[in-house]
Design an enzyme around this catalytic site. Structure first.
Site, PDB file in Angstrom:
ATOM      1  N   LYS A  40       0.809  -1.200   0.000  1.00  0.00           N
ATOM      2  CA  LYS A  40       0.000   0.000   0.000  1.00  0.00           C
ATOM      3  C   LYS A  40       0.849   1.259   0.000  1.00  0.00           C
ATOM      4  O   LYS A  40       0.368   2.337  -0.320  1.00  0.00           O
ATOM      5  CB  LYS A  40      -0.875   0.028   1.270  1.00  0.00           C
ATOM      6  N   GLU A  96       7.394   2.682  -6.033  1.00  0.00           N
ATOM      7  CA  GLU A  96       7.468   2.089  -4.696  1.00  0.00           C
ATOM      8  C   GLU A  96       7.779   3.178  -3.675  1.00  0.00           C
ATOM      9  O   GLU A  96       8.427   4.179  -4.005  1.00  0.00           O
ATOM     10  CB  GLU A  96       8.547   0.989  -4.718  1.00  0.00           C
ATOM     11  N   ASP A  97       7.333   3.001  -2.450  1.00  0.00           N
ATOM     12  CA  ASP A  97       7.587   4.023  -1.423  1.00  0.00           C
ATOM     13  C   ASP A  97       9.057   4.121  -1.038  1.00  0.00           C
ATOM     14  O   ASP A  97       9.617   5.203  -0.950  1.00  0.00           O
ATOM     15  CB  ASP A  97       6.708   3.790  -0.169  1.00  0.00           C
ATOM     16  N   ASP A 100      14.641  -0.577   0.863  1.00  0.00           N
ATOM     17  CA  ASP A 100      15.318  -0.834   2.125  1.00  0.00           C
ATOM     18  C   ASP A 100      16.341  -1.942   1.850  1.00  0.00           C
ATOM     19  O   ASP A 100      17.421  -1.662   1.328  1.00  0.00           O
ATOM     20  CB  ASP A 100      14.234  -1.229   3.142  1.00  0.00           C
ATOM     21  N   LYS A 128      17.126   3.914   1.112  1.00  0.00           N
ATOM     22  CA  LYS A 128      18.023   3.757   2.266  1.00  0.00           C
ATOM     23  C   LYS A 128      19.172   2.846   1.850  1.00  0.00           C
ATOM     24  O   LYS A 128      19.147   1.642   2.143  1.00  0.00           O
ATOM     25  CB  LYS A 128      17.276   3.061   3.418  1.00  0.00           C
ATOM     26  N   PHE A 149      13.813   4.519  10.741  1.00  0.00           N
ATOM     27  CA  PHE A 149      12.497   3.999  10.371  1.00  0.00           C
ATOM     28  C   PHE A 149      11.545   5.178  10.216  1.00  0.00           C
ATOM     29  O   PHE A 149      11.350   5.966  11.132  1.00  0.00           O
ATOM     30  CB  PHE A 149      11.945   2.986  11.382  1.00  0.00           C
ATOM     31  N   ASP A 156       4.056   3.413   6.568  1.00  0.00           N
ATOM     32  CA  ASP A 156       3.350   3.070   7.806  1.00  0.00           C
ATOM     33  C   ASP A 156       4.254   2.428   8.841  1.00  0.00           C
ATOM     34  O   ASP A 156       5.332   1.906   8.528  1.00  0.00           O
ATOM     35  CB  ASP A 156       2.227   2.077   7.506  1.00  0.00           C
ATOM     36  N   ARG A 162       0.112   6.568   7.694  1.00  0.00           N
ATOM     37  CA  ARG A 162       0.218   6.754   6.243  1.00  0.00           C
ATOM     38  C   ARG A 162      -0.304   8.124   5.815  1.00  0.00           C
ATOM     39  O   ARG A 162       0.058   8.656   4.768  1.00  0.00           O
ATOM     40  CB  ARG A 162      -0.594   5.685   5.497  1.00  0.00           C
TER      41      ARG A 162
HETATM   42  P1  IMP Z   1      12.670  -4.124   1.268  1.00  0.00           P
HETATM   43  O1  IMP Z   1      12.026  -5.286   0.611  1.00  0.00           O
HETATM   44  O2  IMP Z   1      13.508  -4.535   2.447  1.00  0.00           O
HETATM   45  O3  IMP Z   1      13.440  -3.220   0.334  1.00  0.00           O
HETATM   46  O4  IMP Z   1      11.530  -3.302   1.959  1.00  0.00           O
HETATM   47  C1  IMP Z   1      10.676  -2.525   1.257  1.00  0.00           C
HETATM   48  C2  IMP Z   1       9.400  -2.363   2.024  1.00  0.00           C
HETATM   49  O5  IMP Z   1       9.623  -2.306   3.438  1.00  0.00           O
HETATM   50  C3  IMP Z   1       8.775  -1.039   1.653  1.00  0.00           C
HETATM   51  O6  IMP Z   1       7.873  -1.205   0.608  1.00  0.00           O
HETATM   52  C4  IMP Z   1       8.101  -0.621   2.917  1.00  0.00           C
HETATM   53  O7  IMP Z   1       6.778  -1.119   2.916  1.00  0.00           O
HETATM   54  C5  IMP Z   1       8.864  -1.279   4.033  1.00  0.00           C
HETATM   55  N1  IMP Z   1       9.786  -0.327   4.684  1.00  0.00           N
HETATM   56  C6  IMP Z   1      11.124  -0.292   4.610  1.00  0.00           C
HETATM   57  N2  IMP Z   1      11.641   0.709   5.322  1.00  0.00           N
HETATM   58  C7  IMP Z   1      10.583   1.359   5.862  1.00  0.00           C
HETATM   59  C8  IMP Z   1      10.453   2.515   6.710  1.00  0.00           C
HETATM   60  O8  IMP Z   1      11.423   3.179   7.111  1.00  0.00           O
HETATM   61  N3  IMP Z   1       9.178   2.871   7.057  1.00  0.00           N
HETATM   62  C9  IMP Z   1       8.082   2.186   6.621  1.00  0.00           C
HETATM   63  N4  IMP Z   1       8.155   1.117   5.823  1.00  0.00           N
HETATM   64  C10 IMP Z   1       9.401   0.691   5.450  1.00  0.00           C
HETATM   65 MG    MG Z   2       4.872  -1.259   3.839  1.00  0.00          MG
END
Ligand code: IMP
Ligand code: MG
Length: 174
Positions: A40, A96-97, A100, A128, A149, A156, A162
């Site tokens: 989302k 994508e938001d 990470d 990040k 974070f 969220d 959000r």
């Molecule tokens: P990844 O798969 O580890 O790159 O994580 C990506 C997903 O983790 C994002 O789409 C977010 O939903 C969530 N996420 C990663 N870091 C944060 C943060 O700092 N705040 C909120 N959601 C995060």
């Molecule tokens: Mg998320």
């Protein structure tokens, strides 16, 4: 409410999203673009971004879930909702938001690449890089940020925050 510190103001976000929109519009001038939002977290960013695109745009969504509600991604990803249309031969922009660990975006990029789009690019609101576990590069990124974070502007913590119009560091004092 937990302790919050503003990292990105509403104005900073607005200005940067406008720049990203202009850049993407230039790069895809004369072409059509299918914008694929990852639910989302991306829905707020996507809604603002597409209003700065002056090319023909279609929108679809995918919902990919990593297990759990914690602040750590588990590394396991599954598809909760797939696209409603084939993407073969289309210009596709994944929105994508945040990147990470990179797990989510690597997974979705591989899945969509196999469907033979004409072009496949990634647009992220936040990056990040310190947290990266798998190599993924965003073609368009709003802000590169340290390892905090973050919540707000679609992001969220356990489904809350959000709706904040700015981006805040959660639990800034701890
Ligand atoms: P990844 O798969 O580890 O790159 O994580 C990506 C997903 O983790 C994002 O789409 C977010 O939903 C969530 N996420 C990663 N870091 C944060 C943060 O700092 N705040 C909120 N959601 C995060
Ligand atoms: Mg998320």
């Amino acid at each position: 409410m937990k302790d919050m510190k503003v990292l990105l103001t509403e104005k900073q976000i607005k200005d940067r999203v406008k720049e990203l929109g202009s850049q993407i519009s230039q790069d895809f001038a004369g072409e059509e673009l299918l914008v694929v939002g990852i639910l989302k977290g991306a829905f707020v960013f996507l809604a603002d971004l597409i209003r700065h695109l002056d090319i023909p745009v279609k929108v679809d969504f995918m919902d990919l879930s990593s297990y759990g509600l914690s602040t750590e991604s588990s590394g396991e990803v599954r598809i909760m909702k797939d696209l409603e249309q084939p993407i073969e031969g289309k210009n596709v922009l994944i929105v994508e938001d945040i990147i990470d660990s990179g797990t989510t975006l690597k997974f979705i990029h591989e899945i969509l690449q196999r469907r033979n789009p004409r072009t496949l690019k990634i647009c992220t609101f936040l990056d990040k890089p310190d947290r990266r576990k798998v190599p993924v590069v965003s073609d368009y990124n709003g802000f590169t940020i340290p390892d905090y974070f973050l919540v707000g502007y679609g992001l969220d913590y356990a489904e809350q925050y959000r709706n904040l119009p700015m981006v805040c560091i959660l639990d800034a004092e701890h």
